[in-house]
Design a protein around this motif. Structure first.
Motif, mmCIF file in Angstrom:
data_model
loop_
_atom_site.group_PDB
_atom_site.id
_atom_site.type_symbol
_atom_site.label_atom_id
_atom_site.label_comp_id
_atom_site.label_asym_id
_atom_site.label_seq_id
_atom_site.Cartn_x
_atom_site.Cartn_y
_atom_site.Cartn_z
ATOM 1 N N SER A 218 0.906 -1.373 0.060
ATOM 2 C CA SER A 218 0.013 -0.034 -0.188
ATOM 3 C C SER A 218 1.003 1.100 -0.043
ATOM 4 C CB SER A 218 -0.905 0.046 1.319
ATOM 5 O OG SER A 218 -0.151 0.251 2.401
ATOM 6 N N THR A 219 0.276 2.338 -0.165
ATOM 7 C CA THR A 219 1.051 3.737 -0.247
ATOM 8 C C THR A 219 1.469 3.996 1.188
ATOM 9 O OG1 THR A 219 -0.497 4.522 -2.077
ATOM 10 C CG2 THR A 219 0.836 6.141 -0.852
ATOM 11 N N SER A 220 0.669 3.743 2.189
ATOM 12 C CA SER A 220 0.956 3.907 3.618
ATOM 13 C C SER A 220 2.465 3.069 3.973
ATOM 14 C CB SER A 220 0.140 3.868 4.346
ATOM 15 O OG SER A 220 -0.348 2.533 4.419
ATOM 16 N N SER A 221 2.527 1.902 3.456
ATOM 17 C CA SER A 221 3.677 1.024 3.806
ATOM 18 C C SER A 221 4.640 1.457 2.987
ATOM 19 C CB SER A 221 3.232 -0.480 3.305
ATOM 20 O OG SER A 221 2.307 -1.044 4.188
ATOM 21 N N LEU A 222 4.675 1.784 1.751
ATOM 22 C CA LEU A 222 5.668 2.357 0.896
ATOM 23 C C LEU A 222 6.390 3.700 1.457
ATOM 24 C CD1 LEU A 222 4.302 1.851 -2.700
ATOM 25 C CD2 LEU A 222 6.325 0.481 -1.339
ATOM 26 N N LEU A 223 5.394 4.641 2.283
ATOM 27 C CA LEU A 223 5.867 5.900 2.867
ATOM 28 C C LEU A 223 6.621 5.217 3.923
ATOM 29 C CD1 LEU A 223 2.773 8.162 2.198
ATOM 30 C CD2 LEU A 223 5.102 8.499 1.030
ATOM 31 N N GLY A 224 5.958 4.368 4.874
ATOM 32 C CA GLY A 224 6.761 4.018 6.116
ATOM 33 C C GLY A 224 8.181 3.279 5.934
ATOM 34 N N LEU A 225 8.272 2.486 4.634
ATOM 35 C CA LEU A 225 9.426 2.185 4.298
ATOM 36 C C LEU A 225 10.439 3.125 3.853
ATOM 37 C CD1 LEU A 225 11.404 -0.164 3.450
ATOM 38 C CD2 LEU A 225 10.197 -0.138 1.048
ATOM 39 N N ALA A 226 9.917 4.044 3.159
ATOM 40 C CA ALA A 226 10.841 5.343 2.724
ATOM 41 C C ALA A 226 11.375 5.967 3.896
ATOM 42 C CB ALA A 226 10.238 6.236 1.860
ATOM 43 N N GLY A 227 10.575 6.346 4.860
ATOM 44 C CA GLY A 227 10.986 7.185 6.014
ATOM 45 C C GLY A 227 11.888 6.083 6.932
ATOM 46 N N LEU A 228 11.646 4.882 7.061
ATOM 47 C CA LEU A 228 12.472 3.930 7.716
ATOM 48 C C LEU A 228 13.834 4.061 7.260
ATOM 49 C CD1 LEU A 228 12.413 1.718 10.128
ATOM 50 C CD2 LEU A 228 11.742 -0.004 8.186
ATOM 51 N N ALA A 229 14.005 3.920 5.601
ATOM 52 C CA ALA A 229 15.251 3.733 5.076
ATOM 53 C C ALA A 229 16.190 5.042 5.182
ATOM 54 C CB ALA A 229 15.028 3.375 3.592
ATOM 55 N N LEU A 230 15.410 6.271 4.862
ATOM 56 C CA LEU A 230 16.075 7.473 4.774
ATOM 57 C C LEU A 230 16.413 8.066 5.867
ATOM 58 C CD1 LEU A 230 13.977 8.805 1.653
ATOM 59 C CD2 LEU A 230 16.191 7.485 1.566
ATOM 60 N N PHE A 231 15.601 8.322 6.769
ATOM 61 C CA PHE A 231 15.477 8.870 7.900
ATOM 62 C C PHE A 231 16.136 8.099 9.178
ATOM 63 C CE2 PHE A 231 12.225 11.399 5.795
ATOM 64 C CZ PHE A 231 13.070 12.455 5.477
ATOM 65 N N SER A 232 15.336 6.717 9.499
ATOM 66 C CA SER A 232 15.767 6.021 10.560
ATOM 67 C C SER A 232 16.745 4.984 10.502
ATOM 68 C CB SER A 232 14.541 5.559 11.203
ATOM 69 O OG SER A 232 13.392 6.193 11.359
ATOM 70 N N THR A 233 17.541 5.118 9.149
ATOM 71 C CA THR A 233 18.657 4.292 8.885
ATOM 72 C C THR A 233 19.775 5.149 8.327
ATOM 73 O OG1 THR A 233 17.051 2.423 8.370
ATOM 74 C CG2 THR A 233 19.337 2.259 7.901
ATOM 75 N N ALA A 234 19.687 5.769 7.313
ATOM 76 C CA ALA A 234 20.659 6.381 6.540
ATOM 77 C C ALA A 234 21.198 7.414 7.470
ATOM 78 C CB ALA A 234 20.356 7.030 5.317
ATOM 79 N N VAL A 235 20.363 8.379 7.576
ATOM 80 C CA VAL A 235 20.748 9.693 8.525
ATOM 81 C C VAL A 235 20.952 9.156 10.045
ATOM 82 C CG1 VAL A 235 19.945 11.820 9.367
ATOM 83 C CG2 VAL A 235 19.174 11.338 7.184
ATOM 84 N N ALA A 236 20.113 8.347 10.377
ATOM 85 C CA ALA A 236 20.565 7.930 11.990
ATOM 86 C C ALA A 236 21.692 7.281 12.004
ATOM 87 C CB ALA A 236 19.155 7.128 12.295
ATOM 88 N N PHE A 237 22.287 6.347 10.948
ATOM 89 C CA PHE A 237 23.487 5.591 11.245
ATOM 90 C C PHE A 237 24.688 6.453 11.279
ATOM 91 C CE2 PHE A 237 22.718 0.862 10.582
ATOM 92 C CZ PHE A 237 21.912 0.714 11.476
ATOM 93 N N VAL A 238 24.435 7.608 10.145
ATOM 94 C CA VAL A 238 25.705 8.458 10.341
ATOM 95 C C VAL A 238 25.777 9.335 11.570
ATOM 96 C CG1 VAL A 238 26.678 10.725 9.084
ATOM 97 C CG2 VAL A 238 25.180 9.038 7.785
ATOM 98 N N ILE A 239 24.799 9.855 12.218
ATOM 99 C CA ILE A 239 24.811 10.151 13.455
ATOM 100 C C ILE A 239 25.423 9.317 14.598
ATOM 101 C CG2 ILE A 239 23.597 11.418 15.383
ATOM 102 C CD1 ILE A 239 21.791 12.429 13.199
ATOM 103 N N TYR A 240 24.801 8.046 14.462
ATOM 104 C CA TYR A 240 25.137 7.118 15.318
ATOM 105 C C TYR A 240 26.633 6.878 15.535
ATOM 106 C CZ TYR A 240 25.379 2.434 17.377
ATOM 107 O OH TYR A 240 25.693 1.195 18.154
ATOM 108 N N PHE A 241 27.258 6.468 14.506
ATOM 109 C CA PHE A 241 28.673 6.214 14.440
ATOM 110 C C PHE A 241 29.700 7.626 14.737
ATOM 111 C CE2 PHE A 241 27.356 2.589 11.838
ATOM 112 C CZ PHE A 241 27.991 1.595 12.460
ATOM 113 N N ARG A 242 29.121 8.684 14.491
ATOM 114 C CA ARG A 242 29.924 9.531 14.873
ATOM 115 C C ARG A 242 29.651 10.033 16.602
ATOM 116 N NH1 ARG A 242 30.243 15.788 13.510
ATOM 117 N NH2 ARG A 242 30.271 16.885 15.442
ATOM 118 N N LEU A 243 28.711 9.543 17.354
ATOM 119 C CA LEU A 243 28.351 9.754 18.621
ATOM 120 C C LEU A 243 29.189 8.659 19.277
ATOM 121 C CD1 LEU A 243 24.668 10.657 18.818
ATOM 122 C CD2 LEU A 243 26.742 12.157 19.158
#
Length: 307
Positions: A218-243
């Motif tokens: 569904s559209t909501s699942s795809l949006l959830g996947l996008a948010g999960l991948a871009l914000f909660s993984t890509a951006v978050a991991f960069v911050i995490y390894f820095r910290l």
């Protein structure tokens, strides 16, 4: 990246990044809940790691940074992937098919407690104090209150799902310790390497188990996947390894006591979740325990990861 702080941990930038990381990871549980509505857990996490890895590689290319090519570094990336993405991501996604996102974030907030216990048992680089041990005991009591209530009521899928989240939490703790093996690398490099290795592990499983070409997300699942991948993984991991480098392993996981209430609030607002009284008691215990472990006494040096 050593587990001892290398910069000044109370620098406003580092603390702001800690809060941002807590928000990004707090939101991930709601993103997962949306994603698994029409995307099976393994395929959701495979998609999460593929998209996040692609974004991180693109950013590295634009920055002119090359990924390591030696087998030894990639073996370490694979271990980190097992501890920090492939296994815990999948466990949490599967668990959320039967438990609230808010409950998952509460249980997952035990990461600093397990990080401390692992350092005591194995690496022994964290000093043991009454302050920290009290935090450990209170945090464990909170977890037992949540999981134990389910065990006494009836043994079913929800209990197994809660234990899966606890196992994922232990994996995250191990990842925080193992992160010391990437000293000298740009923080984005192990972030990219670990999610790429995670994708390599999950893609074959997804193809065999879920046959994703037959899915109709569904559209909501795809949006959830996008948010999960871009914000909660890509951006978050960069911050995490820095910290991990600037605050230390326990300091980097200090976002857990911020992530819990943020994650619960996001789940309540967007998913309409309502937690039981036992879950609230567990949340309070875990927050108190993690705070005792990560906020030093006033007489000590103002460093979240100091021991």
């Amino acid at each position: 990246m050593g587990t001892k702080p290398s910069d000044h941990p109370n620098h406003p930038v580092e603390l702001a990044l800690l809060a941002i990381l807590a928000t990004l990871w707090g939101a991930s549980y709601t993103f997962i809940k949306l994603g698994i509505e029409t995307i099976p857990p393994v395929t959701l996490i495979a998609g999460r790691t593929i998209l996040a890895g692609a974004v991180l590689l693109l950013i590295l290319r634009l920055r002119g940074i090359r990924m390591p090519r030696d087998a030894g570094t990639w073996r370490r990336f694979t271990v980190q992937a097992c501890l920090n993405s492939a296994i815990p991501f999948t466990l949490i996604a599967w668990a959320e098919t039967s438990v609230y996102a808010g409950l998952a974030v509460i249980l997952n907030s035990m990461t600093p407690v397990f990080t401390f216990l692992i350092t005591i048992m194995w690496s022994r680089h964290e000093a043991t104090s009454a302050h920290k041990m009290a935090g450990v005991l209170i945090g464990l009591a909170g977890t037992c209150a949540i999981v134990g209530s389910q065990a006494f009521s009836h043994v079913g899928q929800e209990l197994v799902a809660q234990l899966a989240v606890v196992l994922a939490t232990i994996c995250y703790a191990g990842a925080a310790i193992f992160g010391k093996n990437f000293k000298g690398l740009d923080p984005m490099v192990p972030a990219a390497g670990s999610v790429i290795a995670g994708a390599a592990l999950l893609i074959p499983v997804s193809l065999v188990v879920d046959r994703p070409w037959l899915l109709e997300p569904s559209t909501s699942s795809l949006l959830g996947l996008a948010g999960l991948a871009l914000f909660s993984t890509a951006v978050a991991f960069v911050i995490y390894f820095r910290l991990i480098r600037t605050l230390g392993s326990v300091g980097a996981t200090a976002q857990a006591y911020l992530r819990a209430p943020i994650g619960v609030a996001i789940g309540a607002y967007f998913l309409g979740e309502r937690l039981t009284a036992t879950a609230w008691i567990g949340l309070v215990c875990i927050l108190v325990g993690v705070a005792l472990m990560t906020i030093p006494p006033r007489r000590s040096k103002p460093a979240l990861g100091a021991a």
